[in-house]
Scaffold this motif. Structure first.
Motif, PDB file in Angstrom:
ATOM      1  N   UNK A 124       0.816  -1.212   0.000  1.00  0.00           N
ATOM      2  CA  UNK A 124       0.000   0.000   0.000  1.00  0.00           C
ATOM      3  C   UNK A 124       0.855   1.270   0.000  1.00  0.00           C
ATOM      4  N   UNK A 125       1.835   1.334   0.902  1.00  0.00           N
ATOM      5  CA  UNK A 125       2.669   2.537   1.020  1.00  0.00           C
ATOM      6  C   UNK A 125       3.477   2.779  -0.245  1.00  0.00           C
ATOM      7  N   UNK A 126       4.121   1.731  -0.738  1.00  0.00           N
ATOM      8  CA  UNK A 126       4.926   1.877  -1.939  1.00  0.00           C
ATOM      9  C   UNK A 126       4.054   2.264  -3.132  1.00  0.00           C
ATOM     10  N   UNK A 127       2.892   1.646  -3.247  1.00  0.00           N
ATOM     11  CA  UNK A 127       1.978   1.977  -4.339  1.00  0.00           C
ATOM     12  C   UNK A 127       1.616   3.461  -4.302  1.00  0.00           C
ATOM     13  N   UNK A 128       1.335   3.982  -3.122  1.00  0.00           N
ATOM     14  CA  UNK A 128       1.008   5.396  -2.980  1.00  0.00           C
ATOM     15  C   UNK A 128       2.160   6.298  -3.372  1.00  0.00           C
ATOM     16  N   UNK A 129       3.378   5.960  -2.931  1.00  0.00           N
ATOM     17  CA  UNK A 129       4.563   6.758  -3.294  1.00  0.00           C
ATOM     18  C   UNK A 129       4.780   6.758  -4.803  1.00  0.00           C
ATOM     19  N   UNK A 130       4.688   5.576  -5.406  1.00  0.00           N
ATOM     20  CA  UNK A 130       4.909   5.472  -6.851  1.00  0.00           C
ATOM     21  C   UNK A 130       3.851   6.251  -7.627  1.00  0.00           C
ATOM     22  N   UNK A 131       2.605   6.101  -7.212  1.00  0.00           N
ATOM     23  CA  UNK A 131       1.522   6.801  -7.913  1.00  0.00           C
ATOM     24  C   UNK A 131       1.711   8.310  -7.850  1.00  0.00           C
ATOM     25  N   UNK A 132       1.993   8.831  -6.668  1.00  0.00           N
ATOM     26  CA  UNK A 132       2.174  10.277  -6.519  1.00  0.00           C
ATOM     27  C   UNK A 132       3.367  10.778  -7.329  1.00  0.00           C
ATOM     28  N   UNK A 133       4.466  10.043  -7.322  1.00  0.00           N
ATOM     29  CA  UNK A 133       5.655  10.464  -8.079  1.00  0.00           C
ATOM     30  C   UNK A 133       5.357  10.497  -9.578  1.00  0.00           C
TER      31      UNK A 133
END
Length: 118
Positions: free
Chosen positions: A11-20
């Motif tokens: 979840x956390x990594x997915x959020x970071x990648x999406x925002x970037x």
């Protein structure tokens, strides 16, 4: 701007990648597992699939095979924290890019931009 399908179970990594990727100007649809990613492929057109390899449901290799069958021009990028799994992905999809976790967000965005431009 590219339309990107992001499949990542963390979840956390997915959020970071999406925002970037969105900050870089891309349109991103994110999924938490391979089954949801395959469903998204049936509804939307994508320029690039960015997928983890080891996920619940369909794994990233299966998602990539489905994506390639639907659109052979779609670019594919795998991300994985497992070297042996990454090697298997590279053999299964030789045209795909494979990045090892942990990956710096800037490096990932730069690589996505290179793949889209190619």
């Amino acid at each position: 701007m590219a339309r990107i399908l992001l499949a990542e179970d963390d979840y956390s990594l997915r959020g970071f990648l999406k925002r970037a990727l969105e900050r870089a100007g891309h349109d991103v649809i994110d999924c938490e597992n391979g089954d949801d990613a395959i469903d998204a492929l049936e509804v939307h057109d994508f320029d690039l699939l960015l997928t983890d390899i080891v996920m619940p449901g369909a794994d990233g290799i299966e998602v990539a095979r489905t994506a390639s069958a639907r659109d052979p021009a779609m670019k594919i990028m795998f991300i994985s924290g497992f070297a042996a799994v990454a090697l298997t992905a590279a053999q299964a999809s030789p045209q795909a890019k494979v990045l090892a976790k942990p990956v710096h967000l800037k490096d990932l965005v730069d690589e996505v931009d290179r793949m889209i431009a190619a």
